[in-house]
Scaffold this motif. Structure first.
Motif, mmCIF file in Angstrom:
data_model
loop_
_atom_site.group_PDB
_atom_site.id
_atom_site.type_symbol
_atom_site.label_atom_id
_atom_site.label_comp_id
_atom_site.label_asym_id
_atom_site.label_seq_id
_atom_site.Cartn_x
_atom_site.Cartn_y
_atom_site.Cartn_z
ATOM 1 N N PHE A 37 13.000 -9.056 14.566
ATOM 2 C CA PHE A 37 12.741 -8.540 16.053
ATOM 3 C C PHE A 37 11.851 -7.605 16.140
ATOM 4 O O PHE A 37 11.678 -6.973 14.915
ATOM 5 C CB PHE A 37 14.275 -8.301 16.588
ATOM 6 C CG PHE A 37 15.093 -9.535 16.649
ATOM 7 C CD1 PHE A 37 15.983 -10.088 15.667
ATOM 8 C CD2 PHE A 37 15.537 -10.070 18.042
ATOM 9 C CE1 PHE A 37 16.497 -11.262 15.846
ATOM 10 C CE2 PHE A 37 16.451 -11.042 18.110
ATOM 11 C CZ PHE A 37 17.052 -11.770 17.107
ATOM 12 N N ARG A 38 11.427 -7.233 17.195
ATOM 13 C CA ARG A 38 10.686 -6.138 17.538
ATOM 14 C C ARG A 38 10.970 -5.427 18.825
ATOM 15 O O ARG A 38 11.449 -6.039 19.835
ATOM 16 C CB ARG A 38 9.019 -6.328 17.326
ATOM 17 C CG ARG A 38 8.626 -7.194 18.615
ATOM 18 C CD ARG A 38 7.145 -7.532 18.286
ATOM 19 N NE ARG A 38 6.580 -8.516 19.536
ATOM 20 C CZ ARG A 38 5.299 -9.088 19.176
ATOM 21 N NH1 ARG A 38 4.647 -8.960 18.287
ATOM 22 N NH2 ARG A 38 5.097 -9.517 20.275
ATOM 23 N N GLN A 39 10.615 -4.179 18.977
ATOM 24 C CA GLN A 39 10.799 -3.572 20.170
ATOM 25 C C GLN A 39 9.622 -2.608 20.535
ATOM 26 O O GLN A 39 9.680 -1.435 19.757
ATOM 27 C CB GLN A 39 12.258 -2.674 20.253
ATOM 28 C CG GLN A 39 12.532 -1.991 21.459
ATOM 29 C CD GLN A 39 14.242 -1.536 21.561
ATOM 30 O OE1 GLN A 39 14.748 -1.000 20.421
ATOM 31 N NE2 GLN A 39 14.603 -1.145 22.582
ATOM 32 N N ALA A 40 9.033 -2.463 21.532
ATOM 33 C CA ALA A 40 7.999 -1.835 22.070
ATOM 34 C C ALA A 40 8.798 -0.576 22.812
ATOM 35 O O ALA A 40 9.918 -0.755 23.384
ATOM 36 C CB ALA A 40 7.027 -2.704 22.613
ATOM 37 N N PHE A 47 12.973 -11.156 20.240
ATOM 38 C CA PHE A 47 12.617 -12.149 18.919
ATOM 39 C C PHE A 47 11.198 -12.267 18.644
ATOM 40 O O PHE A 47 10.717 -12.575 19.240
ATOM 41 C CB PHE A 47 13.659 -13.572 19.325
ATOM 42 C CG PHE A 47 13.204 -14.416 18.184
ATOM 43 C CD1 PHE A 47 12.291 -15.194 18.266
ATOM 44 C CD2 PHE A 47 14.263 -14.494 17.287
ATOM 45 C CE1 PHE A 47 12.267 -16.447 17.290
ATOM 46 C CE2 PHE A 47 14.193 -15.425 16.197
ATOM 47 C CZ PHE A 47 13.053 -16.379 16.303
ATOM 48 N N VAL A 48 11.212 -12.349 17.336
ATOM 49 C CA VAL A 48 9.930 -12.565 16.849
ATOM 50 C C VAL A 48 9.696 -13.988 15.994
ATOM 51 O O VAL A 48 9.000 -14.675 16.160
ATOM 52 C CB VAL A 48 9.028 -11.413 15.879
ATOM 53 C CG1 VAL A 48 7.901 -11.851 15.450
ATOM 54 C CG2 VAL A 48 9.190 -10.263 16.666
ATOM 55 N N ASP A 90 1.284 -6.233 19.791
ATOM 56 C CA ASP A 90 2.218 -6.461 18.259
ATOM 57 C C ASP A 90 2.833 -4.964 18.238
ATOM 58 O O ASP A 90 3.606 -5.197 17.401
ATOM 59 C CB ASP A 90 1.334 -6.929 17.412
ATOM 60 C CG ASP A 90 1.100 -8.527 17.905
ATOM 61 O OD1 ASP A 90 0.004 -8.866 17.471
ATOM 62 O OD2 ASP A 90 1.661 -9.075 18.422
ATOM 63 N N SER A 91 2.177 -4.047 18.866
ATOM 64 C CA SER A 91 2.962 -2.877 18.355
ATOM 65 C C SER A 91 4.506 -2.512 18.907
ATOM 66 O O SER A 91 5.064 -3.145 19.769
ATOM 67 C CB SER A 91 2.334 -1.729 19.277
ATOM 68 O OG SER A 91 0.755 -1.441 18.739
ATOM 69 N N GLY A 92 4.985 -1.915 17.709
ATOM 70 C CA GLY A 92 6.511 -1.630 18.107
ATOM 71 C C GLY A 92 7.321 -1.473 16.874
ATOM 72 O O GLY A 92 6.690 -1.204 15.676
ATOM 73 N N PHE A 93 8.487 -1.467 17.066
ATOM 74 C CA PHE A 93 9.355 -1.085 15.994
ATOM 75 C C PHE A 93 10.040 -2.449 15.452
ATOM 76 O O PHE A 93 10.619 -3.186 16.137
ATOM 77 C CB PHE A 93 10.768 0.016 16.283
ATOM 78 C CG PHE A 93 10.895 0.711 15.176
ATOM 79 C CD1 PHE A 93 12.116 0.830 14.474
ATOM 80 C CD2 PHE A 93 10.021 1.866 15.051
ATOM 81 C CE1 PHE A 93 12.305 1.576 13.572
ATOM 82 C CE2 PHE A 93 10.348 2.977 13.750
ATOM 83 C CZ PHE A 93 11.669 2.603 13.150
ATOM 84 N N TYR A 94 9.799 -2.698 14.290
ATOM 85 C CA TYR A 94 10.365 -4.244 13.721
ATOM 86 C C TYR A 94 11.273 -3.996 12.921
ATOM 87 O O TYR A 94 11.479 -3.388 12.031
ATOM 88 C CB TYR A 94 9.160 -4.733 12.737
ATOM 89 C CG TYR A 94 7.922 -5.223 13.761
ATOM 90 C CD1 TYR A 94 6.951 -4.452 14.512
ATOM 91 C CD2 TYR A 94 7.675 -6.754 13.782
ATOM 92 C CE1 TYR A 94 6.287 -5.200 15.180
ATOM 93 C CE2 TYR A 94 6.732 -7.205 14.390
ATOM 94 C CZ TYR A 94 6.015 -6.392 15.298
ATOM 95 O OH TYR A 94 5.007 -6.844 15.967
ATOM 96 N N GLN A 122 7.913 0.938 11.824
ATOM 97 C CA GLN A 122 7.113 0.969 13.020
ATOM 98 C C GLN A 122 5.706 0.459 12.552
ATOM 99 O O GLN A 122 5.272 0.374 11.496
ATOM 100 C CB GLN A 122 6.783 2.656 12.924
ATOM 101 C CG GLN A 122 5.800 2.751 14.275
ATOM 102 C CD GLN A 122 6.537 2.475 15.801
ATOM 103 O OE1 GLN A 122 7.621 2.661 15.936
ATOM 104 N NE2 GLN A 122 5.813 1.580 16.499
ATOM 105 N N VAL A 123 5.268 -0.498 13.652
ATOM 106 C CA VAL A 123 3.849 -1.031 13.603
ATOM 107 C C VAL A 123 3.056 -0.472 14.801
ATOM 108 O O VAL A 123 3.459 -0.719 15.911
ATOM 109 C CB VAL A 123 4.097 -2.526 13.523
ATOM 110 C CG1 VAL A 123 2.900 -3.068 13.756
ATOM 111 C CG2 VAL A 123 4.584 -3.061 12.195
ATOM 112 N N THR A 124 2.173 -0.097 14.325
ATOM 113 C CA THR A 124 1.255 0.725 15.530
ATOM 114 C C THR A 124 -0.258 -0.200 15.603
ATOM 115 O O THR A 124 -0.792 -0.091 14.367
ATOM 116 C CB THR A 124 1.118 2.125 15.491
ATOM 117 O OG1 THR A 124 2.252 2.539 15.392
ATOM 118 C CG2 THR A 124 0.230 2.487 16.625
ATOM 119 N N ILE A 125 -0.774 -0.729 16.589
ATOM 120 C CA ILE A 125 -1.798 -1.526 16.617
ATOM 121 C C ILE A 125 -2.847 -0.874 17.458
ATOM 122 O O ILE A 125 -2.420 -0.561 18.734
ATOM 123 C CB ILE A 125 -1.815 -2.899 16.886
ATOM 124 C CG1 ILE A 125 -0.784 -3.615 15.961
ATOM 125 C CG2 ILE A 125 -3.290 -3.569 16.758
ATOM 126 C CD1 ILE A 125 -0.914 -3.722 14.545
#
Length: 127
Positions: A37-40, A47-48, A90-94, A122-125
């Motif tokens: 899952f991810r949360q921006a 859900f991913v 796609d950025s967010g906390f996965y 954390q994913v940052t694009i």
């Protein structure tokens, strides 16, 4: 009790790629449906993707299908999320999640279906 630890997050540019890992300890991962899952910021967690217990079946949300690939290596008790053609969105906390219920299937998108969670990465694009 299963514990999940995510790794592999970081910074990438649009069009780039990242790979996330979710390592399980305390119990075999192979008996569990696993998901990401991810949360921006300011958004609800969404859900991913999810993968079934034997790794044969995967399910993706529409926005990542064709760009993200979920796989599992039960020998390493680890689930992997390969992300390519990354977008700013796609950025967010996965978060890695797993379901101890035998009734959960990979198409289950609701958070409530998953009762084991990692702390996230954390994913940052950037554009």
């Amino acid at each position: 009790q299963v514990q999940l630890v995510e790794s592999g997050g970081g910074l990438a540019q649009t069009g780039g790629s990242l790979s996330l890992s979710c390592a399980a300890s305390g119990r075999s991962f192979s008996s569990l449906v696993a998901a990401w899952f991810r949360q921006a910021p300011g958004e609800e967690r969404e859900f991913v993707a999810a993968i079934d217990r034997n790794g044969f079946s995967t399910y993706y949300t529409d926005s990542v299908r064709g760009r993200f690939t979920l796989s599992r290596d039960d020998a390493k008790n680890t689930v992997y999320l390969r992300m390519i053609d990354l977008e700013v969105e796609d950025s967010g906390f996965y978060y890695c999640a797993a379901a101890s219920s035998a009734w959960t299937v990979p198409s289950d998108k609701k958070e409530s279906k998953y009762d084991i969670w990692g702390h996230g990465t954390q994913v940052t694009i950037s554009s």
